[in-house]
Design an enzyme around this catalytic site. Structure first.
Site, PDB file in Angstrom:
ATOM      1  CE1 TYR A   1       0.183   8.488 -18.588  1.00  5.73           C
ATOM      2  CE2 TYR A   1       0.824  10.784 -18.271  1.00  5.73           C
ATOM      3  CZ  TYR A   1      -0.051   9.837 -18.769  1.00  5.73           C
ATOM      4  OH  TYR A   1      -1.170  10.248 -19.458  1.00  5.73           O
TER       5      TYR A   1
ATOM      6  CB  THR B   1      -3.682   8.026 -28.287  1.00  8.51           C
ATOM      7  OG1 THR B   1      -4.795   7.543 -27.544  1.00  8.51           O
ATOM      8  CG2 THR B   1      -2.973   6.860 -28.956  1.00  8.51           C
TER       9      THR B   1
ATOM     10  CG  ASP C   1      -7.702   7.847 -16.830  1.00 15.23           C
ATOM     11  OD1 ASP C   1      -7.769   7.230 -17.902  1.00 15.23           O
ATOM     12  OD2 ASP C   1      -6.673   7.904 -16.142  1.00 15.23           O
TER      13      ASP C   1
ATOM     14  CB  SER D   1      -9.539   5.488 -13.983  1.00 12.94           C
ATOM     15  OG  SER D   1      -8.759   5.649 -15.104  1.00 12.94           O
TER      16      SER D   1
HETATM   17  C1  GLA Z   1      -3.353   6.936 -17.669  1.00 10.04           C
HETATM   18  C2  GLA Z   1      -3.660   8.420 -17.813  1.00 10.04           C
HETATM   19  C3  GLA Z   1      -4.452   8.686 -19.087  1.00 10.04           C
HETATM   20  C4  GLA Z   1      -3.823   8.019 -20.311  1.00 10.04           C
HETATM   21  C5  GLA Z   1      -3.454   6.580 -20.003  1.00 10.04           C
HETATM   22  C6  GLA Z   1      -2.684   5.935 -21.111  1.00 10.04           C
HETATM   23  O1  GLA Z   1      -4.528   6.239 -17.442  1.00 10.04           O
HETATM   24  O2  GLA Z   1      -4.386   8.879 -16.702  1.00 10.04           O
HETATM   25  O3  GLA Z   1      -4.580  10.071 -19.266  1.00 10.04           O
HETATM   26  O4  GLA Z   1      -2.720   8.742 -20.763  1.00 10.04           O
HETATM   27  O5  GLA Z   1      -2.689   6.459 -18.811  1.00 10.04           O
HETATM   28  O6  GLA Z   1      -3.494   5.800 -22.230  1.00 10.04           O
END
Ligand code: GLA
Length: 387
Positions: free
Chosen positions: A228, A33, A174, A123
C-alpha cells in the site's frame, strides 16, 4: 448491546458508563485517491464496532476484545510508533493521538465487539478507532461528536493512530466515512479541501430495484505490509516529477500531456489511475443523481480495470469475484478498499442477488478456494453513542 454490557461487567467487574459504536464502510468509487488529494464516495455499512467503556483516572488502558478473546493492558505512557503492536494499536493509538492533539485524556476500561468482518477491506480498523474515539470524546468531555467540523478533527486523530502507532500509511477516507456518513447517503468527500456533501443512495427506489452486494473474498488483506505504502510513494513521486503538490492537480483534460512528461512507466500507470478515478467519482455522483444505474455499473467496471491494470492492487480472487458477478447479471462490479485481497462490490438487480452470490461462490469452489461471503448492504449511519 445488552450482551456487550454484560461482557464488560464480567471482564471488568463494574458496569460501563456507556456504549458507543462506529460503522465499517464500502467505498462506492474513488479508490487510492484519498492520499492524492482526490475525491472518494464511501457509504457507512450497517455493520458496526461497539466500544463499551468507562473512564479511568489514571493512565492505564485495559481493553478486552470479543473477537480476539483476550484482554490487553497498556500504560499510555508507553504508546508510540509501532507500540503496542497488533489490534491494541488501534485502541491505544487513538488515546495517544488525542493527547498529542492536546486533549486531556486518561485511561479507559473498554470492551470492543464488532460485526464488521475483520481484515476484509471493510474498514474494521477505522470502525474500531472511531468507536473508541467516540467513547473517549464523550467520557473526557472533548465534544468531538458535536458537529462535522469536530468529527473531522476526531477522524484526523484516528488517522494519526493508524499511521503513526499501527504503522499503516492509509489516507483517511475510512475514518471520515465512519464519522461523517449519513444514513441513506453516500459521502462525497474532497480529500484536499475537506469539503463534504451527502449524495442520496437508495438503490431500492430505482426502477425494478437494485442492491449493492458485497463479497468478502476472504483473501488475506493487510495495509501495513509495504505494498500500500509503495503505491502511495509512487503517486507522490509522479506528482513531484510533474512539479505538482498532488495528482489531484493534474487537469484530466490534459492527462496525456502530463503522462508524456513522466519518464517512469510505473509512475505513468499509477498517475493515469488516480486522475481517471477522480473523474469517475464525479461521473458516478452525476449518474446517481440522474438515477442512471447503468452508467454507475459501467463506471464500477472501468474503476476495477484501472485498479487491476494500472494501479495493480487487485488480486486473482477479487478479479474472479468481479467477473463472476458480471456474468451472473451485475450491472457492474469492482474491488473496494485498499485491495490486495479484501472485498468486491457489485450493483445487482434485487431479484438476481442470490443468483449472483451463488455464481461467485461456485467460481471460488471450482478453483478450490475458501468460500467467499456475500451480503447485501445499505448506507448506514456514522459513529454515535448508543447507550
Ligand atoms: C484503504 C485506506 C484508505 C484508502 C483505500 C483505498 O482503505 O485505509 O485510506 O486509501 O485503502 O482507496
Amino acid at each position: 448491546m445488552t450482551s456487550a454490557v454484560d461482557v464488560h461487567l464480567e471482564v471488568f467487574g463494574t458496569p460501563p458508563a456507556g456504549v458507543w459504536s462506529a460503522p465499517g464502510r464500502v467505498n462506492l468509487i474513488g479508490e487510492h485517491t484519498d492520499y492524492n488529494g482526490g475525491l472518494v464516495l464511501p457509504i457507512a455499512l450497517p455493520q458496526r464496532t461497539t466500544a463499551t467503556a468507562t473512564a479511568r483516572d489514571d493512565d492505564l488502558l485495559r481493553v478486552h476484545s470479543a473477537q480476539a478473546g483476550e484482554r490487553v493492558e497498556v500504560d499510555l505512557g508507553t504508546v508510540g510508533p509501532r507500540s503496542p503492536s497488533g489490534w491494541a494499536a488501534y485502541v491505544a493509538g487513538v488515546l495517544w493521538a488525542l493527547r498529542q492533539e492536546g486533549h486531556e485524556v486518561r485511561g479507559l476500561d473498554v470492551t470492543v465487539d464488532s460485526d464488521v468482518p475483520l481484515g476484509a477491506g471493510l474498514s474494521s480498523s477505522a470502525a474500531l478507532e472511531c468507536a473508541v474515539g467516540a467513547a473517549a470524546s464523550d467520557l473526557f468531555g472533548l465534544d468531538l461528536l458535536d458537529d462535522d467540523a469536530s468529527r473531522a478533527r476526531l477522524a484526523a486523530a484516528c488517522v494519526r493512530a493508524e499511521n503513526e502507532v499501527a504503522g499503516a500509511m492509509t489516507g483517511g477516507m475510512d475514518q471520515s466515512a465512519a464519522l461523517l456518513c449519513r444514513e441513506g447517503h453516500a459521502l462525497l468527500l474532497d480529500c484536499r479541501s475537506g469539503e463534504t456533501s451527502h449524495v442520496p443512495f437508495h438503490l431500492a427506489g430505482h426502477g425494478a430495484g437494485y442492491v449493492l452486494l458485497v463479497t468478502d473474498t476472504r483473501a488475506a488483506h493487510a495495509l501495513n505490509d509495504g505494498q500500500y505504502e509503495a503505491r502511495r510513494r509512487a503517486s507522490e513521486a509522479a506528482a513531484s516529477a510533474l512539479g505538482l503538490d498532488s495528482l489531484r492537480d493534474v487537469d484530466p483534460h490534459h492527462l496525456d500531456d502530463a503522462l508524456a512528461r513522466l519518464a517512469d512507466d510505473e509512475q505513468v500507470r499509477r498517475a493515469r489511475h488516480v486522475v481517471t478515478e477522480i473523474a469517475r467519482v464525479r461521473a458516478t455522483v452525476e449518474a446517481l443523481e440522474a438515477d442512471d444505474l447503468e452508467s454507475v455499473g459501467r463506471l464500477f467496471d472501468a474503476s476495477h480495470t484501472s485498479l487491476r491494470d494500472d494501479y495493480e492492487v487487485s488480486c486473482v480472487e477479487l478479479d474472479v469475484s468481479v467477473e463472476a458477478a458480471r456474468s451472473a447479471g451485475a450491472l457492474g462490479a469492482r474491488m473496494t478498499g485498499g485491495g490486495f485481497g479484501g472485498s468486491s462490490i457489485a450493483l445487482v438487480p434485487e431479484s438476481d442477488a442470490e443468483d449472483v452470490a451463488t455464481a461467485v461462490a461456485a467460481a471460488f469452489a471450482e478453483r478450490g478456494w475458501t468460500a467467499p461471503r456475500s451480503f447485501v448492504v445499505t448506507a448506514g449511519a456514522s459513529a454515535a453513542r448508543d447507550a
